[in-house]
Design an enzyme around this catalytic site. Structure first.
Site, mmCIF file in Angstrom:
data_model
loop_
_atom_site.group_PDB
_atom_site.id
_atom_site.type_symbol
_atom_site.label_atom_id
_atom_site.label_comp_id
_atom_site.label_asym_id
_atom_site.label_seq_id
_atom_site.Cartn_x
_atom_site.Cartn_y
_atom_site.Cartn_z
ATOM 1 N NE ARG A 1 -26.579 -8.047 -63.725
ATOM 2 C CZ ARG A 1 -25.690 -7.364 -63.021
ATOM 3 N NH1 ARG A 1 -25.511 -7.669 -61.735
ATOM 4 N NH2 ARG A 1 -25.002 -6.378 -63.561
ATOM 5 C CB SER B 1 -21.694 -3.312 -64.468
ATOM 6 O OG SER B 1 -21.876 -4.663 -64.803
ATOM 7 C CE LYS C 1 -21.232 -2.198 -57.161
ATOM 8 N NZ LYS C 1 -21.350 -2.489 -58.609
ATOM 9 C CB THR C 2 -20.529 -8.844 -56.484
ATOM 10 O OG1 THR C 2 -21.597 -7.939 -56.760
ATOM 11 C CG2 THR C 2 -21.094 -10.072 -55.793
ATOM 12 C CG ASP D 1 -25.517 -2.854 -56.658
ATOM 13 O OD1 ASP D 1 -24.467 -2.502 -57.221
ATOM 14 O OD2 ASP D 1 -26.637 -2.678 -57.152
ATOM 15 C CE LYS E 1 -28.283 -1.181 -60.068
ATOM 16 N NZ LYS E 1 -27.328 -0.933 -58.956
ATOM 17 N NE ARG F 1 -28.897 -0.473 -64.837
ATOM 18 C CZ ARG F 1 -28.396 0.572 -65.455
ATOM 19 N NH1 ARG F 1 -29.185 1.575 -65.845
ATOM 20 N NH2 ARG F 1 -27.094 0.655 -65.721
ATOM 21 C CG HIS G 1 -23.623 1.877 -58.041
ATOM 22 N ND1 HIS G 1 -23.050 1.818 -59.293
ATOM 23 C CD2 HIS G 1 -24.284 0.704 -57.891
ATOM 24 C CE1 HIS G 1 -23.358 0.678 -59.879
ATOM 25 N NE2 HIS G 1 -24.104 -0.025 -59.049
#
Length: 532
Positions: free
Chosen positions: A324, A239, A243-244, A258, A200, A60, A219
């Site tokens: 990704r 990041s 989380k994932t 997410d 996003k 981003r 988030h």
């Protein structure tokens, strides 16, 4: 509008966009893959995945994101975090972008953002690239054919990677721009092929709209116990904190990885898919996520591969470490079909501490939870940027500052109120380093992290004996089955206890300095637990 193409009119009438080439509405996955390949946007991978690269932008561009400053939003936007754009500059940007789009083909996807129909946002995404259409079709929630017959967008996003903005004319920073106009319910994205901007951007819009409805945008990832959505857990984290990985627990049902909302009805996923990092991904550690990389339609982004076999190289970060894959939630066997959960029973805040100071898990009071939520701490490690030789703290408030349209205390107060109303046990989990800082210590064993999380989620950790951490004031378990006791006391993992003490004091001072900016906005109970 249902599947098909607009040929004679060359128009998107509801946005007054005319003079386009072919406009493809709501193509399904096979057709989008076909169009992407026909246009040389990517390569067909194993199992029918689509292998793409994003060029210059492999992540981003938060410094190129602007909010149009109009009277209706002027008092509500966190302007220190969201640079303003003049309305006239936005109009010039829109006019020039639409002129650039003349005669070119575009791919439109009409999608839902939000599994809870009471709070969803109906979004129309207009993409120059077919594979962007495929990506966002995975990421958001797909309406039924019947829903599409009456679809009217609440917000429109136009993404044109081939258009370059003019900073002087368009009031932006560079040739890349992401501009949100809440009055016109429109967002413009230019000069970036990184598909994550689409995803996003929707999150940013929801982060502005939902607090007005007393809905907490988060988030975070989320899961719940099998057959028991009331037993929901949410995982905040920046990041690289896990989380994932940690939410994709085979013993629990995955709600999402997410972005979620917390309303008076419970937890709901904003999305319909996952966007997982693939660097060092292995079939042993993360078998289901690994398997998605060779499933039909999965978008594999910025990974190198064998030109003949199409075997992916999960260790080669020559294009970017931020490689990704994007895939629909149904590619995960234990994913929720509804995207809905109950009020969180456990709230986990994930941090990757490269200083090697924080324990692998700590129990937080509600006031401590708000403190750590507003702090949003993790670390950049040596090697991530040129010149970084020591761990650099990153404090990203609410665990997602780039996407927060309103001031941090708005989200902090929402979280505090919901914890008070519905009850939740809060935990801080360190997935970073132990036994020393980055370069000396070792990464926290994921087996230990999983064991600690399992004990927290099944309630057994509540019965453990706890000690008060002298530096941070939170409670740390003394012993947990399946976890080496030494891990629970970070100081003991260091060869030099005095060196640990110096490192801990250094981190405490960083927390305190970062939190100074919230002193005028927080309640006394949070001030009382502030570190330093």
């Amino acid at each position: 509008m249902t599947t098909g193409r607009v040929n004679p009119a060359h128009t998107l009438s509801d946005q007054e966009i005319t003079g386009l080439g072919q406009v493809y509405y709501n193509l399904m996955e096979p057709a989008l893959v076909e169009e992407a390949l026909k246009r040389n946007e990517g390569t067909l991978g194993k199992g029918g995945s689509l292998l793409v690269t994003t060029g210059k932008h492999t992540g981003r561009s938060p410094k190129d994101k602007f909010v149009v400053k109009t009277p209706s939003v002027e008092k509500d936007i966190w302007w220190e975090n969201n640079p303003p754009m003049d309305p006239d500059a936005f109009d010039r940007l829109r006019a020039d972008m639409l002129a650039h789009m003349q005669g070119k083909d575009y791919f439109v996807q009409d999608l839902f953002a939000g599994a809870d129909s009471a709070h969803r946002l109906d979004v129309r995404l207009v993409n120059e690239l077919a594979w962007h259409g495929l990506f966002i079709r995975h990421m958001l929630r797909r309406p039924s054919r019947k829903d599409l017959d009456t679809f009217t967008p609440d917000f429109t996003i136009i993404n044109c990677p081939s258009f370059k903005a003019d900073p002087e004319k368009h009031g932006c920073r560079s040739e890349t721009v992401i501009a949100i106009n809440f009055d016109k319910k429109m967002m413009l994205i230019a000069n970036s092929a990184y598909a994550g901007e689409n995803k996003k951007s929707v999150f940013s819009v929801l982060n502005y709209l939902l607090p007005e409805k007393k809905v907490m945008p988060m988030h975070c990832s989320a899961n719940h116990a099998p057959g028991n959505p009331v037993d929901t857990a949410i995982f905040f984290g920046l990041s690289g904190t896990g989380k994932t990985t940690l939410s994709a627990d085979p013993n629990r049902v995955l709600i999402g990885d997410d972005e979620h909302g917390w309303s008076d009805r419970g937890t709901f996923n904003f999305e319909g898919g996952c966007y997982a990092k693939t660097i060092h991904l292995s079939p042993e550690a993360e078998p289901e996520i690994y398997a998605t990389t060779s499933k039909f339609g999965t978008v594999v982004e910025n990974m190198t591969f064998d030109p003949e076999t199409k075997e992916l190289n999960f260790e080669d970060d020559s294009l970017t470490a931020n490689m990704r894959c994007a895939y629909p939630l149904e590619y995960i066997s234990n994913a929720s079909k509804t995207g809905l959960g109950g009020h969180p029973k456990n709230i986990i805040m994930l941090t990757c501490d490269a200083f090697g100071v924080l324990p692998p898990i700590a129990r937080l009071t509600p006031a401590q939870a708000m403190y750590h939520f507003l702090s949003g701490f993790t670390s950049k490690t040596p090697g991530t940027e040129v010149g970084v030789v020591d761990p650099i703290p990153t404090f990203s408030t609410c665990f997602g500052a780039p996407f927060m349209a309103r001031r941090p205390e708005v989200y902090g107060n929402l979280l505090r109120d919901k914890i008070a109303k519905y009850g939740a046990t809060c935990w801080l989990v360190n997935t970073g380093w132990t036994g020393g800082a980055y370069g000396t210590g070792s990464r926290m064993p994921i087996k230990a992290t999983r064991a600690l999380l399992s004990a927290a989620l099944d309630g057994s950790l509540a019965d453990a004996k706890f000690r008060k951490d002298p530096s941070f004031g939170f409670e740390v378990p003394v012993a947990v089955a399946g976890v080496a006791d030494i891990l629970l006391d970070p100081r003991r993992t260091w060869d030099d206890g005095a060196a640990y003490d110096r490192q801990a004091q250094k981190l405490v001072e960083m927390f305190a300095k970062n939190f100074e900016k919230y002193a005028d906005y927080i309640d006394e109970d949070v001030k009382a637990v502030a570190i330093g």
